[in-house]
Design an enzyme around this catalytic site. Structure first.
Site, PDB file in Angstrom:
ATOM      1  N   GLN A  60     -35.488 -75.918  58.621  1.00  0.00           N
ATOM      2  CA  GLN A  60     -36.421 -75.129  57.267  1.00  0.00           C
ATOM      3  C   GLN A  60     -36.244 -73.470  57.517  1.00  0.00           C
ATOM      4  O   GLN A  60     -36.526 -73.201  57.286  1.00  0.00           O
ATOM      5  CB  GLN A  60     -37.039 -75.166  56.408  1.00  0.00           C
ATOM      6  CG  GLN A  60     -36.942 -74.517  55.643  1.00  0.00           C
ATOM      7  CD  GLN A  60     -36.064 -75.228  54.279  1.00  0.00           C
ATOM      8  OE1 GLN A  60     -37.345 -76.705  53.301  1.00  0.00           O
ATOM      9  NE2 GLN A  60     -35.067 -74.765  53.567  1.00  0.00           N
ATOM     10  N   PHE A  61     -35.202 -72.734  57.656  1.00  0.00           N
ATOM     11  CA  PHE A  61     -35.064 -71.474  58.263  1.00  0.00           C
ATOM     12  C   PHE A  61     -35.603 -70.986  56.737  1.00  0.00           C
ATOM     13  O   PHE A  61     -36.085 -69.471  56.597  1.00  0.00           O
ATOM     14  CB  PHE A  61     -33.926 -70.981  58.620  1.00  0.00           C
ATOM     15  CG  PHE A  61     -32.520 -70.691  57.395  1.00  0.00           C
ATOM     16  CD1 PHE A  61     -32.482 -69.027  57.187  1.00  0.00           C
ATOM     17  CD2 PHE A  61     -31.595 -71.622  57.359  1.00  0.00           C
ATOM     18  CE1 PHE A  61     -31.717 -69.198  55.896  1.00  0.00           C
ATOM     19  CE2 PHE A  61     -30.663 -71.700  55.747  1.00  0.00           C
ATOM     20  CZ  PHE A  61     -30.965 -70.513  55.252  1.00  0.00           C
ATOM     21  N   THR A  62     -35.739 -71.209  56.120  1.00  0.00           N
ATOM     22  CA  THR A  62     -35.761 -70.660  54.297  1.00  0.00           C
ATOM     23  C   THR A  62     -37.327 -70.206  54.370  1.00  0.00           C
ATOM     24  O   THR A  62     -37.694 -69.725  53.897  1.00  0.00           O
ATOM     25  CB  THR A  62     -35.333 -71.172  53.019  1.00  0.00           C
ATOM     26  OG1 THR A  62     -35.796 -72.271  53.157  1.00  0.00           O
ATOM     27  CG2 THR A  62     -34.270 -71.507  53.238  1.00  0.00           C
TER      28      THR A  62
END
Length: 199
Positions: free
Chosen positions: A124-126
């Site tokens: 989950q890069f966000t």
């Protein structure tokens, strides 16, 4: 990389050299480690595990099931550019050992191993969204795709080795557009980050 982070790493490299040459200064090491920790916090270079205690969870992409678990943890994993396998090992050990399932007395006293719980791991890069300027988030603090994927796969492997017998490790697909369904039991959500655990 920030100037403070570069200086911190230089201090630690210098300390390592000093150790090899038997001229190590404890105060110098402490100062270097503190400087690195502060720069990681300031610039957001920290690994993050967002852990949700679930009774069920699943992840799909284009209507294809990628992973599914019953009782256990759904874990959203954020990897920054400065993260390492050593940092990942610390977070995995802490996560596997968390005692956040209820015992017979209703107390949160049991771990994944005690309840034969499973893991669903999703990149989950966000989690590195920077919303300071404007209304469109920036994600520059997230790790580069190649580096982050390698470390994500390492985390999966480490979890498979450390999760007690009876549990399963399921995953999403790195970089894919996914849909997640879950039943958060509690609700109960914990955020682990390397700035706290590795400081």
């Amino acid at each position: 990389m920030s100037k403070l982070l570069k200086r911190s790493k230089a201090l630690l490299d210098n300390a390592s050299y000093s150790w090899k040459n038997r001229v190590l200064d404890d105060a110098y090491i402490d100062s270097a480690c503190f400087s690195l920790q502060q720069s990681q916090k300031e610039w957001g270079f920290i690994m993050k595990f967002v852990i949700q205690r679930v009774t069920s969870a699943s992840v799909t992409t284009k209507e294809q099931l990628l992973g599914e678990i019953q009782k256990g943890f759904l874990v959203l994993i954020g990897i920054s550019q400065e993260d390492t396998r050593e940092i990942a090992d610390k977070l995995v050990r802490k996560m596997i050992g968390l005692r956040i399932f209820e015992d017979g007395n209703g107390k949160t006293n049991l771990s994944l191993g005690d309840v034969c719980g499973s893991l669903l791991l999703v990149s989950q890069f966000t989690l590195y969204a920077d919303c300071k300027k404007g209304n469109r988030p920036s994600f520059t603090k997230a790790g580069s795709p190649d580096m982050a994927e390698e470390l994500y796969e390492y985390i999966i492997s480490a979890c498979k080795k450390q999760l007690p017998e009876g549990g399963r490790v399921e995953t999403g697909s790195f970089g894919a557009e996914m849909a997640i369904s879950l039943v958060n039991d509690g609700p109960f959500t914990i955020v682990l980050d390397s700035a706290e655990l590795c400081g």
